[in-house]
Design a protein around this motif. Structure first.
Motif, mmCIF file in Angstrom:
data_model
loop_
_atom_site.group_PDB
_atom_site.id
_atom_site.type_symbol
_atom_site.label_atom_id
_atom_site.label_comp_id
_atom_site.label_asym_id
_atom_site.label_seq_id
_atom_site.Cartn_x
_atom_site.Cartn_y
_atom_site.Cartn_z
ATOM 1 N N VAL A 1 0.848 -1.191 0.000
ATOM 2 C CA VAL A 1 0.000 0.000 0.000
ATOM 3 C C VAL A 1 0.886 1.244 0.000
ATOM 4 N N THR A 2 0.578 2.205 -0.852
ATOM 5 C CA THR A 2 1.352 3.439 -0.923
ATOM 6 C C THR A 2 1.194 4.243 0.367
ATOM 7 N N VAL A 3 2.315 4.782 0.847
ATOM 8 C CA VAL A 3 2.318 5.569 2.085
ATOM 9 C C VAL A 3 2.590 7.029 1.761
ATOM 10 N N ALA A 4 1.844 7.908 2.434
ATOM 11 C CA ALA A 4 2.031 9.356 2.289
ATOM 12 C C ALA A 4 2.414 9.961 3.630
ATOM 13 N N SER A 5 3.308 10.928 3.585
ATOM 14 C CA SER A 5 3.547 11.769 4.758
ATOM 15 C C SER A 5 2.615 12.962 4.677
ATOM 16 N N HIS A 6 2.545 13.735 5.749
ATOM 17 C CA HIS A 6 1.556 14.816 5.791
ATOM 18 C C HIS A 6 2.127 16.016 6.528
ATOM 19 N N ASP A 7 2.093 17.177 5.872
ATOM 20 C CA ASP A 7 2.494 18.440 6.507
ATOM 21 C C ASP A 7 3.950 18.451 6.964
ATOM 22 N N ASP A 8 4.847 17.798 6.214
ATOM 23 C CA ASP A 8 6.262 17.836 6.595
ATOM 24 C C ASP A 8 6.781 19.271 6.517
ATOM 25 N N ALA A 9 7.570 19.658 7.528
ATOM 26 C CA ALA A 9 8.058 21.038 7.609
ATOM 27 C C ALA A 9 9.569 21.136 7.617
ATOM 28 N N THR A 10 10.261 20.068 8.028
ATOM 29 C CA THR A 10 11.707 20.131 8.228
ATOM 30 C C THR A 10 12.399 18.993 7.491
ATOM 31 N N LEU A 11 13.730 19.094 7.380
ATOM 32 C CA LEU A 11 14.499 18.013 6.771
ATOM 33 C C LEU A 11 14.430 16.745 7.616
ATOM 34 N N ASP A 12 14.304 16.886 8.926
ATOM 35 C CA ASP A 12 14.141 15.706 9.783
ATOM 36 C C ASP A 12 12.835 14.986 9.453
ATOM 37 N N HIS A 13 11.788 15.749 9.211
ATOM 38 C CA HIS A 13 10.512 15.126 8.814
ATOM 39 C C HIS A 13 10.677 14.359 7.504
ATOM 40 N N VAL A 14 11.394 14.933 6.561
ATOM 41 C CA VAL A 14 11.597 14.272 5.265
ATOM 42 C C VAL A 14 12.427 13.006 5.439
ATOM 43 N N ASP A 15 13.460 13.067 6.255
ATOM 44 C CA ASP A 15 14.270 11.867 6.523
ATOM 45 C C ASP A 15 13.407 10.766 7.140
ATOM 46 N N GLU A 16 12.525 11.163 8.053
ATOM 47 C CA GLU A 16 11.612 10.199 8.666
ATOM 48 C C GLU A 16 10.714 9.572 7.597
#
Length: 379
Positions: A226-241
């Motif tokens: 199943v495709t996973v989406a992140s939501h409301d990422d604000a920082t590079l740490d969020h993107v790494d996560e």
């Protein structure tokens, strides 16, 4: 005998060009694309022929199911009303968002979203629906009960997209308390003391639950494909996560830094089409048009206004020299389809599904004049 349909005298929007001609549809698939005039078939009178729109994130069904606080509408009636509006907006594939996890902002009781999903599938079996409906689970990972809600959808083949959200104050969508105060304290009419307690509880929930729930849900999705989406990422740490959780779709990043990093990591960056039409975010975050101008916007979502999904690409093509109409329309057709693994639609190309839309647009808001799903006229 095969069923054939010819759509003629159209401006056909391909992935990288617009050509005048006709399209032959046979047995629900695009069988041929011919340039030049033809005497047979439905005369488009020079209108655009575009691929059916693919909507990955819309909360619109909730508005029909719960049109007023505390009101619950008949599920089949709610789905039919929602379906009629999305189809008449040119959307032939829609991912209906269902909320997982209830918090102090309300939400739905355990079992309500499962009942809604069952109703969607019943409506499809009974041939009530114009568009094809799939399911997007919006998982509030800070909520104590999100895994309980998520478990109701184990092995449901309609679930093709899952987003990981955390709306706790001071981060992501609500990076500043000014935004959060406006959205929650003023809307709820809370005193300063009550609001401080509300914020503390939400932050504690996030600290206790978010990482564990995020990782658990992402692992299940990876196992199920199943495709996973992140939501409301604000920082590079969020993107790494997000990268660590196998995210393919970055929904509504709230900073240019996060949007650029997500795009460069190979994720499709999604923003709201209403943001494009209005020229700004309703919550005060980055303008989607700015991301488009800098080449880091991949997908648009109607979010809360279905017709915006058709309107926004024309706005982008009008206002940004770097974005042609085919490129803008790819944000609502081929790119969202490919992001979630739907490789049988999203383009006008031989062999693909005949999900197509007739659009007239001299200026301003485009008008939908016909919608076909798998070669069958539905609007």
């Amino acid at each position: 005998m095969s069923a054939e349909l010819v759509l003629s005298n159209a401006r056909i929007v391909l992935e990288d060009d617009i050509v005048s001609g006709s399209v032959l549809i046979r047995d629900g698939l695009i069988a041929d694309i011919s340039e030049g005039a033809t005497r047979t078939g439905e005369d488009f009178e020079g209108d655009f022929l575009i691929p059916g729109l693919v909507e990955l994130h819309t909360d619109h069904l909730e508005q029909h199911y719960s049109p007023r606080p505390g009101v619950r509408w008949n599920t089949i009636a709610a789905i039919q009303a929602h379906d009629a509006q999305v189809a008449s907006s040119g959307i032939t594939t829609v991912f209906d968002c269902l909320r997982m996890g209830a918090d102090e902002d309300g939400g739905f009781e355990h079992g309500e979203m499962r009942a809604m999903a069952d109703a969607i599938q019943e409506a499809e079996r009974e041939d009530r629906l114009r568009a094809e409906h799939l399911i997007h689970l919006r998982c509030e990972v800070s909520a104590d009960n999100v895994l309980e809600h998520f478990a109701d959808f184990e092995d449901d083949p309609y679930v093709r997209l899952v987003s990981l959200m955390d709306h706790a104050p001071g981060q992501r969508q609500f990076q500043t308390m000014d935004q959060y105060t406006l959205y929650y304290q003023k809307k709820r009419g809370l005193s300063d003391e009550a609001f401080a307690l509300f914020v503390a509880r939400r932050q504690a929930d996030s600290a206790r639950n978010s990482t564990r729930h995020r990782n658990t849900i992402a692992k299940v999705c990876a196992e199920r494909g199943v495709t996973v989406a992140s939501h409301d990422d604000a920082t590079l740490d969020h993107v790494d996560e997000a990268i660590g959780n196998g995210v393919r779709l970055a929904e509504f990043p709230t900073s240019f830094e996060a949007a650029k990093a997500s795009h460069q990591a190979g994720m499709s960056v999604l923003m709201g089409a209403p943001n494009i039409v209005r020229g700004k975010s309703h919550s005060g975050n980055i303008a989607a048009r700015d991301l488009a101008g800098k080449g880091v916007l991949d997908v648009l979502s109607s979010d809360y206004v279905p017709l915006s999904l058709l309107h926004a690409p024309f706005v982008l093509a009008d206002e940004l020299e770097t974005i042609s109409l085919p490129k803008a329309l790819a944000m609502v057709t081929s790119t969202p389809a490919r992001t979630v693994g739907l490789d049988d639609r999203g383009c006008i190309a031989v062999g693909l599904r005949a999900d197509v839309v007739r659009v007239r647009r001299a200026s301003g808001v485009p008008v939908v004049r016909g919608v076909w799903r798998e070669g069958r006229r539905v609007a």
